[in-house]
Design a protein around this motif. Structure first.
Motif, PDB file in Angstrom:
ATOM      1  N   PHE A  87     -50.372 -11.701  17.978  1.00  0.00           N
ATOM      2  CA  PHE A  87     -50.906 -12.564  19.039  1.00  0.00           C
ATOM      3  C   PHE A  87     -52.388 -12.325  19.339  1.00  0.00           C
ATOM      4  N   PHE A  88     -52.894 -11.162  18.944  1.00  0.00           N
ATOM      5  CA  PHE A  88     -54.268 -10.797  19.331  1.00  0.00           C
ATOM      6  C   PHE A  88     -55.004 -10.147  18.168  1.00  0.00           C
ATOM      7  N   ASN A  89     -56.342 -10.178  18.236  1.00  0.00           N
ATOM      8  CA  ASN A  89     -57.133  -9.272  17.415  1.00  0.00           C
ATOM      9  C   ASN A  89     -57.051  -7.930  18.137  1.00  0.00           C
ATOM     10  N   THR A  90     -56.776  -6.857  17.393  1.00  0.00           N
ATOM     11  CA  THR A  90     -56.527  -5.581  18.061  1.00  0.00           C
ATOM     12  C   THR A  90     -57.406  -4.459  17.505  1.00  0.00           C
ATOM     13  N   VAL A  91     -57.507  -3.403  18.297  1.00  0.00           N
ATOM     14  CA  VAL A  91     -58.132  -2.165  17.825  1.00  0.00           C
ATOM     15  C   VAL A  91     -57.372  -1.017  18.486  1.00  0.00           C
ATOM     16  N   ASP A  92     -57.076   0.046  17.708  1.00  0.00           N
ATOM     17  CA  ASP A  92     -56.347   1.180  18.272  1.00  0.00           C
ATOM     18  C   ASP A  92     -56.886   2.503  17.734  1.00  0.00           C
ATOM     19  N   ASP A 113     -50.267 -12.514   8.483  1.00  0.00           N
ATOM     20  CA  ASP A 113     -49.367 -13.633   8.796  1.00  0.00           C
ATOM     21  C   ASP A 113     -49.891 -14.452   9.968  1.00  0.00           C
ATOM     22  N   ALA A 114     -50.501 -13.762  10.932  1.00  0.00           N
ATOM     23  CA  ALA A 114     -50.960 -14.448  12.140  1.00  0.00           C
ATOM     24  C   ALA A 114     -52.423 -14.883  12.060  1.00  0.00           C
ATOM     25  N   GLY A 115     -53.130 -14.482  11.007  1.00  0.00           N
ATOM     26  CA  GLY A 115     -54.550 -14.814  10.904  1.00  0.00           C
ATOM     27  C   GLY A 115     -55.395 -14.031  11.902  1.00  0.00           C
ATOM     28  N   GLY A 302     -56.570  -9.403   8.692  1.00  0.00           N
ATOM     29  CA  GLY A 302     -55.891  -8.247   8.121  1.00  0.00           C
ATOM     30  C   GLY A 302     -56.263  -6.937   8.812  1.00  0.00           C
ATOM     31  N   ALA A 303     -55.652  -5.857   8.321  1.00  0.00           N
ATOM     32  CA  ALA A 303     -55.915  -4.532   8.886  1.00  0.00           C
ATOM     33  C   ALA A 303     -57.260  -4.010   8.396  1.00  0.00           C
ATOM     34  N   LYS A 304     -57.959  -3.294   9.254  1.00  0.00           N
ATOM     35  CA  LYS A 304     -59.283  -2.722   8.932  1.00  0.00           C
ATOM     36  C   LYS A 304     -59.335  -1.284   9.424  1.00  0.00           C
ATOM     37  N   THR A 305     -60.110  -0.464   8.725  1.00  0.00           N
ATOM     38  CA  THR A 305     -60.402   0.885   9.231  1.00  0.00           C
ATOM     39  C   THR A 305     -61.922   1.008   9.370  1.00  0.00           C
TER      40      THR A 305
END
Ligand code: NDP
Length: 327
Positions: A87-92, A113-115, A302-305
């Motif tokens: 649902f969101f662009n995230t950072v953790d 999947d969610a873009g 997608g996932a980023k580091t």
């Protein structure tokens, strides 16, 4: 307003730190905090910011540019990360090093999947230290990388000391060994055991009637936590404990010791001395939230580091301004 709309998922030490860090970044604004607890029981630094129930979070997907996840790495993030990336662009700040590949895959799947963009493991270690390990290896391919932690408060070790019978209150600090650091800085490239790299120091308030020698012995001989280290145990009173040992300092060093040419020694050293581990980690999260927003605007997914983010994306300044002022 064109400010980046940020929200916080989970309000503990990091959540509070993110709230404080956002107040120092005028290009961003905090639109709300989400918590699993009863919203009225969660007290923010600024009481005018709304607190919402985590259960309602999906309703806010059009109101938030970046969601900063401030849950714990052990059981919160493995669940919340992949779910919220739908649902969101995230950072953790996921910091269970051994589980990063598995967590990355789960986030990547969900975010693709969610873009959305889902950035993981931001902070200082993993995070800024990881970047410095990468720079060291890439620039000095022949050499060794050393990471030393401390002086820092270790939550896990403090808990272990508190469980020793006769202990009323306790904290444990991890310290880099001076001798090991000196050898590394001198370019020796030594092989160092766990025991040689760090020492441990405890500050303990004894319960009434407890025997200091018995308590000390139970601590220093504790398997997994202390038996393999040189440990110093200091006994203090409750008042000193409160005034001198209630903040959460941490930090450390990443040192790359390498050789170029025939046998020229080259050393790169990066260090952090943090008055508050969570406040600093939160400041890193906020800078990377800006980068996540920019990547999302460029339709990246997608996932980023930290390895995937160009440094200029962290700064509120324009590329032209950065070239002029900092290059
Ligand atoms: P906390 O334990 O303070 O908070 C974790 C979660 O617990 C919160 O999101 C909150 O969720 C819940 N919580 C907080 N306070 C309470 C309370 N009083 N009662 C009940 N629940 C509460 O953890 P931190 O913020 O200190 O750290 C979070 C993670 O950050 C750590 O697990 C660590 O892995 C990571 N970290 C990473 C670093 C790095 O360099 N990469 C450095 C430092 C930490 P909710 O609001 O939903 O109840």
């Amino acid at each position: 307003s064109h400010r980046i709309r940020v929200a916080i998922a989970g309000y503990g030490n990091l959540g509070r730190g993110v709230e404080a860090a956002l107040a120092q970044n005028p290009d961003m604004r905090l639109v709300g905090v989400f918590s699993r607890r009863e919203p009225s029981s969660v007290k923010l630094l600024d009481s005018s910011t709304p607190v919402y129930a985590m259960a309602d979070i999906e309703q806010y997907q059009d109101d938030v540019d970046v969601m900063i996840l401030c849950g714990g790495s052990k059981s919160d993030l493995p669940e919340q990360g992949p779910y919220l990336a739908k649902f969101f662009n995230t950072v953790d700040s996921f910091d269970t090093h051994a589980k990063v590949p598995e967590y990355y895959e789960a986030l990547d799947q969900s975010a693709r999947d969610a873009g959305r963009v889902a950035m993981l493991s931001v902070g200082w270690d993993p995070g800024l230290f990881s970047l410095n390990r990468l720079y060291g290896e890439a620039i000095l391919p022949e050499g060794e990388t050393y990471t030393f932690w401390g002086k820092g408060l270790s939550q896990g070790h403090s808990d272990a000391v508190r469980r020793v019978p006769g202990v009323q209150s306790a904290v444990q600090y991890t310290l880099p060994s001076e001798n090991a650091m000196a050898r590394v800085r001198a370019g020796e490239q030594p092989e160092l055991s766990t025991r040689e790299k760090h020492t441990r120091e405890c500050f303990v308030v004894l319960a009434e009637g407890a025997d200091a020698d018995v308590v000390r012995e139970s601590i220093v001989s504790m398997p997994d936590y202390f038996a393999d280290y040189d440990t110093v145990v200091n006994f203090i009173d409750q008042e000193t404990f409160k005034t001198e040992h209630s903040s959460m300092p941490h930090g450390g060093f990443v040192i790359r010791s390498g050789n170029t040419g025939v046998n020229t020694k080259q050393t790169i050293e990066y260090s952090l001395a943090l008055g508050s581990n969570p406040e600093f980690t939160s400041s890193v999260l906020v800078a990377y939230a800006r980068a996540v927003h920019r990547l999302a605007r460029l339709n990246d997914i997608g996932a980023k580091t930290v390895f995937d983010i160009a440094p200029g994306l962290l700064s509120p300044k324009s590329p032209a301004q950065l070239r002029k002022e900092l290059l």
